[in-house]
Each structure stands twice: as structure tokens, then as C-alpha cells.
Design a protein around this motif. Structure first.
Motif, PDB file in Angstrom:
ATOM      1  N   UNK A  52       0.451  17.927  -3.655  1.00  0.00           N
ATOM      2  CA  UNK A  52       1.925  17.316  -3.427  1.00  0.00           C
ATOM      3  C   UNK A  52       1.956  17.178  -2.163  1.00  0.00           C
ATOM      4  N   UNK A  53       1.445  17.679  -1.262  1.00  0.00           N
ATOM      5  CA  UNK A  53       1.273  16.436   0.550  1.00  0.00           C
ATOM      6  C   UNK A  53       1.113  15.106   0.691  1.00  0.00           C
ATOM      7  N   UNK A  54      -0.354  15.422  -0.205  1.00  0.00           N
ATOM      8  CA  UNK A  54      -1.444  14.631   0.191  1.00  0.00           C
ATOM      9  C   UNK A  54      -0.550  13.811  -0.482  1.00  0.00           C
ATOM     10  N   UNK A  55       0.474  13.320  -1.995  1.00  0.00           N
ATOM     11  CA  UNK A  55       0.763  12.833  -3.030  1.00  0.00           C
ATOM     12  C   UNK A  55       1.894  11.688  -2.089  1.00  0.00           C
ATOM     13  N   UNK A  56       2.338  12.474  -1.611  1.00  0.00           N
ATOM     14  CA  UNK A  56       3.863  12.387  -0.543  1.00  0.00           C
ATOM     15  C   UNK A  56       3.235  11.615   0.674  1.00  0.00           C
ATOM     16  N   UNK A  57       1.617  11.478   1.356  1.00  0.00           N
ATOM     17  CA  UNK A  57       1.629  10.865   2.537  1.00  0.00           C
ATOM     18  C   UNK A  57       0.569   9.393   1.707  1.00  0.00           C
ATOM     19  N   UNK A  58       0.055   9.593   0.357  1.00  0.00           N
ATOM     20  CA  UNK A  58      -0.033   8.370   0.597  1.00  0.00           C
ATOM     21  C   UNK A  58       0.868   8.046  -0.380  1.00  0.00           C
ATOM     22  N   UNK A  59       1.544   8.135  -1.087  1.00  0.00           N
ATOM     23  CA  UNK A  59       3.248   7.345  -1.516  1.00  0.00           C
ATOM     24  C   UNK A  59       3.107   6.399   0.484  1.00  0.00           C
ATOM     25  N   UNK A  60       2.913   7.123   0.999  1.00  0.00           N
ATOM     26  CA  UNK A  60       3.490   6.419   1.783  1.00  0.00           C
ATOM     27  C   UNK A  60       2.692   5.342   2.918  1.00  0.00           C
ATOM     28  N   UNK A  61       1.716   5.764   2.578  1.00  0.00           N
ATOM     29  CA  UNK A  61       0.519   4.227   3.219  1.00  0.00           C
ATOM     30  C   UNK A  61       0.624   3.825   1.628  1.00  0.00           C
ATOM     31  N   UNK A  62       0.546   3.528   0.708  1.00  0.00           N
ATOM     32  CA  UNK A  62       0.863   2.754  -0.324  1.00  0.00           C
ATOM     33  C   UNK A  62       2.101   1.694  -0.002  1.00  0.00           C
ATOM     34  N   UNK A  63       3.466   2.317  -0.206  1.00  0.00           N
ATOM     35  CA  UNK A  63       4.539   1.376   0.463  1.00  0.00           C
ATOM     36  C   UNK A  63       4.162   0.511   1.823  1.00  0.00           C
ATOM     37  N   UNK A  64       3.509   1.106   3.212  1.00  0.00           N
ATOM     38  CA  UNK A  64       3.520   0.559   4.419  1.00  0.00           C
ATOM     39  C   UNK A  64       2.175  -0.835   3.511  1.00  0.00           C
ATOM     40  N   UNK A  65       1.197  -0.660   2.990  1.00  0.00           N
ATOM     41  CA  UNK A  65      -0.051  -1.471   3.093  1.00  0.00           C
ATOM     42  C   UNK A  65       0.755  -2.376   2.081  1.00  0.00           C
ATOM     43  N   UNK A  66       1.526  -2.072   0.844  1.00  0.00           N
ATOM     44  CA  UNK A  66       2.313  -3.013   0.541  1.00  0.00           C
ATOM     45  C   UNK A  66       2.891  -4.224   0.787  1.00  0.00           C
ATOM     46  N   UNK A  67       3.898  -3.614   1.969  1.00  0.00           N
ATOM     47  CA  UNK A  67       4.889  -4.622   2.865  1.00  0.00           C
ATOM     48  C   UNK A  67       3.775  -5.053   3.500  1.00  0.00           C
ATOM     49  N   UNK A  68       2.438  -4.600   4.121  1.00  0.00           N
ATOM     50  CA  UNK A  68       1.731  -5.626   5.253  1.00  0.00           C
ATOM     51  C   UNK A  68       1.451  -6.977   4.245  1.00  0.00           C
ATOM     52  N   UNK A  69       0.566  -6.792   3.143  1.00  0.00           N
ATOM     53  CA  UNK A  69       0.063  -7.421   2.155  1.00  0.00           C
ATOM     54  C   UNK A  69       1.252  -8.620   1.927  1.00  0.00           C
ATOM     55  N   UNK A  70       2.759  -7.688   1.152  1.00  0.00           N
ATOM     56  CA  UNK A  70       4.121  -9.094   1.191  1.00  0.00           C
ATOM     57  C   UNK A  70       3.883  -9.762   2.488  1.00  0.00           C
ATOM     58  N   UNK A  71       3.656  -9.273   3.320  1.00  0.00           N
ATOM     59  CA  UNK A  71       3.955 -10.415   4.706  1.00  0.00           C
ATOM     60  C   UNK A  71       3.118 -11.217   4.959  1.00  0.00           C
ATOM     61  N   UNK A  72       1.617 -10.651   4.760  1.00  0.00           N
ATOM     62  CA  UNK A  72       0.689 -11.284   4.835  1.00  0.00           C
ATOM     63  C   UNK A  72       0.580 -12.424   3.364  1.00  0.00           C
ATOM     64  N   UNK A  73       1.280 -12.293   2.544  1.00  0.00           N
ATOM     65  CA  UNK A  73       1.436 -13.084   1.456  1.00  0.00           C
ATOM     66  C   UNK A  73       2.467 -14.363   1.758  1.00  0.00           C
ATOM     67  N   UNK A  74       3.274 -13.645   2.220  1.00  0.00           N
ATOM     68  CA  UNK A  74       4.840 -14.581   2.606  1.00  0.00           C
ATOM     69  C   UNK A  74       4.305 -15.444   3.788  1.00  0.00           C
ATOM     70  N   UNK A  75       3.063 -15.258   4.780  1.00  0.00           N
ATOM     71  CA  UNK A  75       2.618 -16.057   5.428  1.00  0.00           C
ATOM     72  C   UNK A  75       1.711 -16.869   4.862  1.00  0.00           C
ATOM     73  N   UNK A  76       1.063 -16.762   4.133  1.00  0.00           N
ATOM     74  CA  UNK A  76      -0.137 -17.284   3.683  1.00  0.00           C
ATOM     75  C   UNK A  76       0.391 -18.659   2.408  1.00  0.00           C
ATOM     76  N   UNK A  77       1.284 -18.433   2.065  1.00  0.00           N
ATOM     77  CA  UNK A  77       2.214 -19.110   1.281  1.00  0.00           C
ATOM     78  C   UNK A  77       3.790 -19.701   1.845  1.00  0.00           C
ATOM     79  N   UNK A  78       3.255 -19.971   3.362  1.00  0.00           N
ATOM     80  CA  UNK A  78       4.522 -19.966   3.842  1.00  0.00           C
ATOM     81  C   UNK A  78       5.935 -20.125   3.117  1.00  0.00           C
ATOM     82  N   UNK A  79       5.996 -19.035   2.686  1.00  0.00           N
ATOM     83  CA  UNK A  79       7.595 -18.214   2.239  1.00  0.00           C
ATOM     84  C   UNK A  79       8.298 -17.412   2.312  1.00  0.00           C
ATOM     85  N   UNK A  80       9.379 -17.105   1.817  1.00  0.00           N
ATOM     86  CA  UNK A  80       9.632 -16.395   2.251  1.00  0.00           C
ATOM     87  C   UNK A  80       9.825 -14.721   1.736  1.00  0.00           C
ATOM     88  N   UNK A  81       9.717 -14.855   0.350  1.00  0.00           N
ATOM     89  CA  UNK A  81      10.003 -14.384  -0.951  1.00  0.00           C
ATOM     90  C   UNK A  81       8.462 -14.124  -1.698  1.00  0.00           C
TER      91      UNK A  81
END
Length: 125
Positions: free
Chosen positions: A44-73
Motif C-alpha cells: 500500500x505504501x509502495x502504491x501510494x509513493x508510486x502514484x505520487x511519482x507517476x503524477x509528478x512525472x505526468x505533470x513534467x511530461x505535460x509541461x515538456x510537451x507544452x513547451x515543445x508544442x508551443x502551447x499552454x494546454x
């Protein structure tokens, strides 16, 4: 004659032996249940920490795609569509996923509960 054979002592010893075997079996079962509970809490603890990491990596990927695509959304939309696709796969494959989870749980229970040593078997009355 009863004193010569010590039947009352023999009976008391047999009763104590049965009680000791019962306690040993109970403690062994309790130990196995505690082991399963510890593994479940760890997972359960491993699951919670993994979900947290996935959330932050997803935000990082989304921001990276925003910069690469020159878009805000657009990056957020792409990441959303990826996760929506994964969710759709899980919904469509519900029976297979549930069966796989059931098999894993059965395997974990079999490994933990059915591996009792031979001397921990409960006494037959």
C-alpha cells in the motif's frame, strides 16, 4: 493400581501436550497472518509513493510537451488522452484483469499459508 500406572499424570500430560500443540498452531497461523498484513501495508505504501511519482512525472511530461508544442494546454490534453486510453483498456478488459488479480492473491495466500511445516499440523482429536 492407578497410582502404579500414574494414569492421572499421564492424562494431564496428554492434555498439556494437546494444548501446547494447539498454541503452537495458533501462533504459527498468527505469524503467517502478520506476515501477510506487513506485506499488504508495504505494498500500500509502495502504491501510494508510486502514484505520487507517476503524477509528478505526468505533470513534467505535460509541461515538456507544452513547451515543445508551443502551447499552454496541448501537452496536458495529450497526457489526459493517454491516461483515458489506459482507463478504457482496463474497463474493456475488466474480466481478464480481475482474474489476473484473483490468481495473484490466491498465489500469495498459497505461498504464505500452505507452507506450514509438518510439525505445525494441528493435533487430531
Amino acid at each position: 493400581m492407578a497410582d502404579f500406572l500414574n494414569l492421572s499424570d499421564f492424562r494431564d500430560n496428554v492434555i498439556r501436550l494437546i494444548e501446547a500443540k494447539f498454541e503452537l498452531t495458533k501462533l504459527s497461523f498468527q505469524e503467517k497472518i502478520e506476515g501477510i498484513a506487513v506485506k499488504a501495508i508495504y505494498l500500500l505504501i509502495l502504491f501510494i509513493l508510486s502514484i505520487t511519482v507517476i503524477i509528478f512525472l505526468s505533470i513534467l511530461a505535460a509541461v515538456g510537451l507544452n513547451i515543445w508544442l508551443k502551447s499552454l494546454w496541448l501537452g496536458y490534453l495529450i497526457i489526459f488522452l493517454v491516461y483515458a486510453g489506459i482507463l478504457a483498456l482496463f474497463v474493456l478488459a475488466r474480466d481478464r484483469v480481475q482474474n489476473k488479480i484473483k490468481e495473484q492473491v490466491q498465489q500469495m495466500v498459497d505461498e504464505n499459508l500452505n507452507n506450514m511445516p509438518a510439525d505445525d499440523t494441528p493435533p487430531e482429536l
